[in-house]
Design an enzyme around this catalytic site. Sequence first.
Site, PDB file in Angstrom:
ATOM      1  N   GLU A   1       0.749  -1.108   0.076  1.00 56.56           N
ATOM      2  CA  GLU A   1      -0.052   0.136   0.019  1.00 56.56           C
ATOM      3  C   GLU A   1       0.933   1.282   0.073  1.00 56.56           C
ATOM      4  OE1 GLU A   1      -2.453  -0.794   3.343  1.00 56.56           O
ATOM      5  OE2 GLU A   1      -1.511   0.592   4.812  1.00 56.56           O
ATOM      6  N   CYS A   2       0.427   2.032  -1.022  1.00 55.52           N
ATOM      7  CA  CYS A   2       1.095   3.499  -1.137  1.00 55.52           C
ATOM      8  C   CYS A   2       2.684   3.300  -1.168  1.00 55.52           C
ATOM      9  CB  CYS A   2       0.586   4.425   0.075  1.00 55.52           C
ATOM     10  SG  CYS A   2       1.032   6.015  -0.515  1.00 55.52           S
ATOM     11  N   GLY A   3       3.539   3.776  -0.205  1.00 55.29           N
ATOM     12  CA  GLY A   3       5.013   3.535  -0.366  1.00 55.29           C
ATOM     13  C   GLY A   3       5.402   2.308  -0.588  1.00 55.29           C
TER      14      GLY A   3
ATOM     15  N   MET B   1       3.815   0.129  -2.368  1.00 58.67           N
ATOM     16  CA  MET B   1       3.577  -0.168  -3.742  1.00 58.67           C
ATOM     17  C   MET B   1       4.703   0.648  -4.643  1.00 58.67           C
ATOM     18  SD  MET B   1       0.283   1.043  -6.087  1.00 58.67           S
ATOM     19  CE  MET B   1       0.411   2.661  -5.971  1.00 58.67           C
TER      20      MET B   1
ATOM     21  N   SER C   1      -2.019  -0.716  -3.967  1.00 56.60           N
ATOM     22  CA  SER C   1      -2.754   0.435  -4.120  1.00 56.60           C
ATOM     23  C   SER C   1      -2.198   1.535  -3.245  1.00 56.60           C
ATOM     24  CB  SER C   1      -4.400   0.050  -3.747  1.00 56.60           C
ATOM     25  OG  SER C   1      -5.079   1.566  -3.886  1.00 56.60           O
TER      26      SER C   1
END
Length: 448
Positions: free
Chosen positions: A329-331, A333, A423
Amino acid sequence: MGAELSQRCPAILVAAPASGQGKTTVACALARLHARQGRRVRAFKCGPDFLDPFWLAQASGAPVHQLDLWMTGEDDCRARLHAAARDADLLIVEGVMGLFDGEPSAADLARRFDLPVLAVVDAAAMAGTFGALAFGLQHYQGGLRWAGVLANRVASARHAQLLQGGLREPADWLGGLPRDSRLTLPERHLGLTVATELDDALARLDAAADALAATPLGRLEPAALQRWAVDFTAPTAAAAGRPLAGRTIAVARDAAFCFIYAANLECLRALGAELRFFSPLAGAALPACDALWLPGGYPELHAARLSANRALQANLVAHVQAGKPVWAECGGMMALFDTLVDTQGQAHALWGLLPGRVQMQPRLAALGPQQLTLPAGTLRGHTFHYSTCATPLAPLARTARPGQAPAPDAGEALLQHGSIRASYFHAWFASSPAATAALFTRPNRWPN
């Protein structure tokens, strides 16, 4: 009510008219002051915030959980407050933004749980208007239990007198903190700098606690805190399954991957998983595991070191080739893409498990509450990032704002590539334990 259903404990919600007024400083100072005096303090953060809890945890010496009537839900909030009240001498809840900002707002949370509200106001450029702001915060909406007001960044004793004189109720005055750079917590592009990264974090907290000790709020005796006592009731406990029993989940955790809700770790354990932590920045290999979680954080600040960990990259390739699930998730990804371009425009070859390129931007790319509907259930959470990504992968699904349906050109994309699901969306795992378990299950067992 019996003792098992209701717990009484002093509590206070630290709020403000806007962001940047000093809520975190005051909440941390109050927590540190009472913890130093031997009291058991539990702190909470209102809203989906990863950074303020680092400071609150350092100040209180205890884990910090989030409270949000939408993201975590009322029953979750009630359960966490009740559990904390059972073991604590003081509960401190730091608000989010301004007292009435957001839906739901910090004021909504205060009303729902009868939390007394302490207003922190940056008084650096005002005198009598301080009283008007305090009065407005107290009376703008009904049903708020009022604790008082504390002035921040006060220039002098005379300035404090002017501020206090502007209040309609003298008893509302809980003192003022001086204008002092030592009481300012350092920031960077996503918010406060992580407390554990600073050698002087505890010294800053002690300085703030010392300053607060000189105020009426800081001089309150334990018995006086009982005027802010709240009865916290327990929600009806829901039966919980253990779909991840017998499974080991590796969790990246270091300065590059630090956006981890403590409650998410608790949720995974409650679902039966064993957690093994490792540090990509320290050159660690991937532990033996059945699934992997790469949380958010600051890969852009550590891109060169992450790029250099080729042994981990090889471990990740083998993990994915074996069909073992990855939730990024976020970082997390961002680190999986071919290329990351940092704020200086320098391109770094990252781990190359997702095709595409991530680029840091000078402004926020997305911010706000989001929900992700999966076959197993709907996860609630939020998004907050400065980067954008370009990839040939088509979204498997998209997040949506509360109360809205997903749209093809809105929300955050959920990407799937082999056994990787990724994501920008930050999930609150307890909002759907079934959907959380699905994230750590092989994709070929997850119907699309």
